[in-house]
Design a protein around this motif. Sequence first.
Motif, PDB file in Angstrom:
ATOM      1  N   ASN A  43      -2.285  -2.339  -6.175  1.00 55.27           N
ATOM      2  CA  ASN A  43      -2.982  -1.327  -6.973  1.00 55.27           C
ATOM      3  C   ASN A  43      -2.218  -1.058  -8.268  1.00 55.27           C
ATOM      4  O   ASN A  43      -1.001  -0.898  -8.251  1.00 55.27           O
ATOM      5  CB  ASN A  43      -3.097  -0.040  -6.144  1.00 55.27           C
ATOM      6  N   HIS A  81     -12.421   7.728   2.163  1.00 56.29           N
ATOM      7  CA  HIS A  81     -13.408   7.227   1.204  1.00 56.29           C
ATOM      8  C   HIS A  81     -14.794   7.223   1.843  1.00 56.29           C
ATOM      9  O   HIS A  81     -15.787   7.657   1.226  1.00 56.29           O
ATOM     10  CB  HIS A  81     -13.008   5.816   0.759  1.00 56.29           C
ATOM     11  N   ARG A  82     -14.879   6.758   3.083  1.00 62.63           N
ATOM     12  CA  ARG A  82     -16.164   6.749   3.789  1.00 62.63           C
ATOM     13  C   ARG A  82     -16.730   8.164   3.914  1.00 62.63           C
ATOM     14  O   ARG A  82     -17.922   8.393   3.680  1.00 62.63           O
ATOM     15  CB  ARG A  82     -15.970   6.124   5.180  1.00 62.63           C
ATOM     16  N   ALA A 125       0.859  -1.184   0.000  1.00 59.97           N
ATOM     17  CA  ALA A 125       0.000   0.000   0.000  1.00 59.97           C
ATOM     18  C   ALA A 125       0.901   1.241   0.000  1.00 59.97           C
ATOM     19  O   ALA A 125       2.094   1.163  -0.299  1.00 59.97           O
ATOM     20  CB  ALA A 125      -0.945  -0.031   1.196  1.00 59.97           C
ATOM     21  N   ARG A 126       0.351   2.373   0.361  1.00 56.94           N
ATOM     22  CA  ARG A 126       1.065   3.654   0.237  1.00 56.94           C
ATOM     23  C   ARG A 126       2.425   3.637   0.931  1.00 56.94           C
ATOM     24  O   ARG A 126       3.449   3.995   0.332  1.00 56.94           O
ATOM     25  CB  ARG A 126       0.180   4.765   0.831  1.00 56.94           C
ATOM     26  N   SER A 173     -12.933   1.481   8.743  1.00 57.12           N
ATOM     27  CA  SER A 173     -13.773   1.583   7.547  1.00 57.12           C
ATOM     28  C   SER A 173     -13.611   0.421   6.585  1.00 57.12           C
ATOM     29  O   SER A 173     -14.348   0.325   5.600  1.00 57.12           O
ATOM     30  CB  SER A 173     -13.427   2.885   6.810  1.00 57.12           C
ATOM     31  N   PHE A 174     -12.657  -0.483   6.852  1.00 49.60           N
ATOM     32  CA  PHE A 174     -12.184  -1.393   5.815  1.00 49.60           C
ATOM     33  C   PHE A 174     -13.170  -2.490   5.447  1.00 49.60           C
ATOM     34  O   PHE A 174     -12.936  -3.218   4.482  1.00 49.60           O
ATOM     35  CB  PHE A 174     -10.842  -2.008   6.234  1.00 49.60           C
ATOM     36  N   PHE A 204     -15.171   0.253   2.900  1.00 52.78           N
ATOM     37  CA  PHE A 204     -14.524   1.355   2.193  1.00 52.78           C
ATOM     38  C   PHE A 204     -13.018   1.143   2.125  1.00 52.78           C
ATOM     39  O   PHE A 204     -12.460   0.323   2.847  1.00 52.78           O
ATOM     40  CB  PHE A 204     -14.823   2.688   2.894  1.00 52.78           C
ATOM     41  N   GLU A 205     -12.355   1.937   1.289  1.00 49.96           N
ATOM     42  CA  GLU A 205     -10.901   1.866   1.182  1.00 49.96           C
ATOM     43  C   GLU A 205     -10.234   2.398   2.440  1.00 49.96           C
ATOM     44  O   GLU A 205      -9.206   1.878   2.891  1.00 49.96           O
ATOM     45  CB  GLU A 205     -10.421   2.676  -0.036  1.00 49.96           C
ATOM     46  N   ASN A 206     -10.807   3.446   3.020  1.00 51.54           N
ATOM     47  CA  ASN A 206     -10.259   4.105   4.202  1.00 51.54           C
ATOM     48  C   ASN A 206     -11.301   5.081   4.728  1.00 51.54           C
ATOM     49  O   ASN A 206     -12.402   5.195   4.162  1.00 51.54           O
ATOM     50  CB  ASN A 206      -8.943   4.837   3.878  1.00 51.54           C
TER      51      ASN A 206
END
Length: 453
Positions: free
Chosen positions: A40, A437-438, A14-15, A428-429, A432-434
């Motif tokens: 991604n 996003h939510r 991820a990031r 949120s996972f 949602f992505e994070n």
Amino acid sequence: MLQKNQHIVVIGAARSGVAAARLLNRNGYRILLSDSGDINPSFRQLLEQDQIEFEQHGHSERAWNADCMVVSPGVPDTAPIVSNFLTKGKPVFSEVEAASWFCAAPMAAVTGSNGKTTVVTWLDHLWKTADKPHQTGGNIGKAFSDVAGLCTTDHWALLEVSSFQLDHIHRFQPGISCILNITPDHLDRYEYAFENYVSSKMRILENQTSDDLFVYWQDDVHVTARLNTMVNGPRRWSFSASGPVNQGLFVDNGVLTWSFDDRKEPLMPASDIRLNGQHNLLNAMAVALIGRAAGIPDEAIRSALGSFTGVEHRLERVGQINGAVYINDSKATNVESVRYALTAVENPVILIMGGLDKGNDYSQLSDVVKQKVRALIAIGKATPLLRDQFAGIVPEFFAENSLQDAVHRAHSLAEAGTTVLLSPACASFDMFENYEHRGRVFKAAVNALQEAS
């Protein structure tokens, strides 16, 4: 620090993991980036451009046999490959640890269960106000590995640091560290033991010396109890809104007041702070102390405290429909954040809660929910837990399958003078992505209702 001839695996694409792999690669290290799931496409493109080896959908034998590991904060110690490295005594480093090796600038690192995103964003605003060169990152915006190499000795690195990022530090040593508060959170990652979580947060100052500074909230009993057991370590400045401090900042008859070496000096009226709420008063005091420690003059501190408007997804007013106000507090991913939100809202509340439970004790909210919430709408995997805790104490309880449905339900219940508040208390996972996003989904649903009304 790593050796150039070592085989290094970065776990989690991820990031933060991608940023760490790119930083290490730029500095001449041999990297394999490995992820148990999909990577991604945009991240894969960056890795291919940098000619970094990567794998997805599982960890190869090369990954398992690497000499050492840099682990992304989203990967728990219970992940088999991480557990294997730890059992064998192989070095495991967090992404912020690895990034710190390449950062020439002094670091100001902020952690805490609540408020750290607000405080670090506020610090960024303060540094801009004072026209001081800096880079901001960590658990906010850009990964520390993305900005570490941009920092010179003339910069400051302003960092939001989570407990997950602190779990595998070795030499990480901020010149200024800060713990805003510690309340139960992420207990699913800490064997459901609050003391383990406290220990993780306290690691932010474990490598600091008397040349460094630790800033903390004097009224946090968990932090002060740990400090009382420490003999050495950094210098300490504290802040409090409830009484005097020895070295730091406190509120004296409504005025933020410096207290250093038995001298008291006013900074500014607390009423001049633009953000409302007791929690934001404490956040502002932390910002002021960190700024002073970095040599920022009082004039710039006053200006920044009085002009900062807050962060997206934290008590963010989205709009008003037929006299009802809609507030996005998607950043509230634990129980104490929801308490702050409910305390800050004056009107009767229609509360949207839920998501992926993190081992929360929702009973801590019973009193304030009973006092402030007219209806509670649950979403996500935590719905059964929320129903068990709150269905008997709120006038109306609903469960919806999506956040959009929850917003529509709230709209049907809302009257003039009420507040519709998204304050989930959960991760949120599951949906949602994070949390960002939510929050965006919530705002889009509210905006659609506004356009239709």
